[in-house]
Motif scaffolding. Structure first.
Motif, mmCIF file in Angstrom:
data_model
loop_
_atom_site.group_PDB
_atom_site.id
_atom_site.type_symbol
_atom_site.label_atom_id
_atom_site.label_comp_id
_atom_site.label_asym_id
_atom_site.label_seq_id
_atom_site.Cartn_x
_atom_site.Cartn_y
_atom_site.Cartn_z
ATOM 1 N N LEU A 1 2.591 -7.116 19.074
ATOM 2 C CA LEU A 1 2.566 -5.807 18.439
ATOM 3 C C LEU A 1 1.168 -5.218 18.511
ATOM 4 N N ASP A 2 1.121 -3.868 18.729
ATOM 5 C CA ASP A 2 -0.157 -3.194 18.622
ATOM 6 C C ASP A 2 -0.248 -2.506 17.264
ATOM 7 N N ALA A 3 -1.263 -1.669 17.067
ATOM 8 C CA ALA A 3 -1.487 -1.035 15.769
ATOM 9 C C ALA A 3 -0.806 0.319 15.648
ATOM 10 N N GLY A 4 0.010 0.701 16.629
ATOM 11 C CA GLY A 4 0.654 2.008 16.621
ATOM 12 C C GLY A 4 0.055 2.907 17.676
ATOM 13 N N ASP A 5 0.411 4.166 17.653
ATOM 14 C CA ASP A 5 -0.084 5.121 18.648
ATOM 15 C C ASP A 5 -1.372 5.771 18.171
ATOM 16 N N LEU A 6 -2.278 6.034 19.111
ATOM 17 C CA LEU A 6 -3.565 6.633 18.789
ATOM 18 C C LEU A 6 -3.428 8.144 18.719
ATOM 19 N N SER A 7 -3.782 8.737 17.562
ATOM 20 C CA SER A 7 -3.693 10.180 17.371
ATOM 21 C C SER A 7 -4.887 10.871 18.024
ATOM 22 N N PRO A 8 -4.848 12.215 18.171
ATOM 23 C CA PRO A 8 -6.000 12.942 18.718
ATOM 24 C C PRO A 8 -7.266 12.752 17.900
ATOM 25 N N ASP A 9 -7.107 12.380 16.628
ATOM 26 C CA ASP A 9 -8.268 12.148 15.769
ATOM 27 C C ASP A 9 -8.831 10.736 15.905
ATOM 28 N N GLY A 10 -8.232 9.943 16.791
ATOM 29 C CA GLY A 10 -8.711 8.580 16.989
ATOM 30 C C GLY A 10 -8.244 7.596 15.956
ATOM 31 N N VAL A 11 -7.127 7.924 15.276
ATOM 32 C CA VAL A 11 -6.577 7.045 14.239
ATOM 33 C C VAL A 11 -5.216 6.524 14.701
ATOM 34 N N VAL B 1 -1.524 5.605 14.227
ATOM 35 C CA VAL B 1 -0.488 6.069 13.305
ATOM 36 C C VAL B 1 0.865 5.492 13.709
ATOM 37 N N GLY B 2 1.798 5.514 12.736
ATOM 38 C CA GLY B 2 3.160 5.069 13.013
ATOM 39 C C GLY B 2 3.273 3.565 13.055
ATOM 40 N N PRO B 3 4.484 3.070 13.301
ATOM 41 C CA PRO B 3 4.696 1.622 13.371
ATOM 42 C C PRO B 3 4.057 1.036 14.624
ATOM 43 N N GLY B 4 3.770 -0.254 14.576
ATOM 44 C CA GLY B 4 3.246 -0.920 15.757
ATOM 45 C C GLY B 4 4.284 -0.961 16.859
ATOM 46 N N ASN B 5 3.824 -0.849 18.090
ATOM 47 C CA ASN B 5 4.712 -0.930 19.249
ATOM 48 C C ASN B 5 4.762 -2.358 19.776
ATOM 49 N N GLY B 6 5.901 -2.746 20.319
ATOM 50 C CA GLY B 6 6.034 -4.070 20.900
ATOM 51 C C GLY B 6 5.602 -4.074 22.360
ATOM 52 N N TRP B 7 5.099 -5.196 22.823
ATOM 53 C CA TRP B 7 4.722 -5.361 24.226
ATOM 54 C C TRP B 7 5.315 -6.669 24.734
ATOM 55 N N ALA B 8 5.823 -6.639 25.936
ATOM 56 C CA ALA B 8 6.358 -7.834 26.589
ATOM 57 C C ALA B 8 5.957 -7.799 28.060
ATOM 58 N N CYS B 9 5.774 -8.967 28.654
ATOM 59 C CA CYS B 9 5.311 -9.038 30.042
ATOM 60 C C CYS B 9 6.322 -9.762 30.925
#
Length: 223
Positions: A1-11, A13-21
């Protein structure tokens, strides 16, 4: 999981996204899954020769993918800007070929289980900038001739490993492994009462869970 999506303000936001390889392609890819609905949002191509067996995102948003078996190496990219991808991979100095699990500790160091080298690796990235991440320091903790498969970090600073051959859960104090060193660290063991221990994880209450593959069992350790 990541920390969510990066907003234009550099923060973030939202739920963490999953990553798989993917594992059996060349080149392989890491796939981003929307944290709300699981929809595939994008794919990031890794350097040729990296065969991911696991991945983890650190506190800086860098995803690290570790190759296992014949591809015992690390590749990485920035989840906030996936155009920033390592052009090559790095590997532990011993030439091991059997990395397994991967996790990130509270100091944003990488930990990898090595089930042929009988222990666990710590990698401290050089975080001067993205281009120096591969210039970090490797350290190794021996776990008494037992290979480590799954690996996890808790919020108390300990690193937990699944000893495949002996089926013990091992807890390591990372402060007992000097940076750049190769030592037998301060550790404790608990029996998992089965054979072929592979996975280990820590829940939000600090309980440790161990998975016995050959017996289809899960054990909880309250410590």
């Amino acid at each position: 999981l990541d920390a969510g999506d990066l907003s234009p303000d550099g923060v973030y936001v939202g739920p963490g996204n999953g990553w798989a390889c993917t594992n059996n392609l060349d080149p392989n890819h890491c796939i981003k899954l929307d944290g709300t609905n699981g929809v595939i949002e994008e794919e990031v191509e890794l350097p040729s020769g990296v065969l991911p067996y696991g991945c983890a995102v650190d506190g800086h948003g860098i995803l690290w993918a570790n190759g296992g078996y014949t591809s015992a190496n690390l590749a990485w990219f920035d989840t906030a800007d996936p155009t920033l991808v390592s052009t090559t991979s790095i590997a532990p100095p011993s030439g091991t070929t059997n990395l397994y699990g991967i996790t990130v500790d509270e100091d944003d160091n990488l930990w990898l289980g090595d089930y042929s080298g009988h222990g666990m690796w710590r990698y401290e990235p050089d975080r001067t900038d993205f281009t120096t991440l591969g210039n970090g320091v490797w350290s190794f903790g021996h776990t008494n001739n037992q290979g480590i498969c799954g690996i996890a970090a808790d919020d108390r600073g300990f690193i937990w490993g699944a000893e495949m051959n002996a089926s013990y859960v091992v807890r390591v104090d990372p402060t007992s492994i000097p940076s750049g060193g190769e030592v037998t660290p301060t550790l404790e063991r608990w029996g998992a009462y089965g054979s072929d221990l592979r996975g280990v994880g820590v829940d939000f209450n600090g309980n440790v869970w161990a998975i016995i593959r050959n017996e289809n069992k899960v054990h909880r350790l309250d410590v």
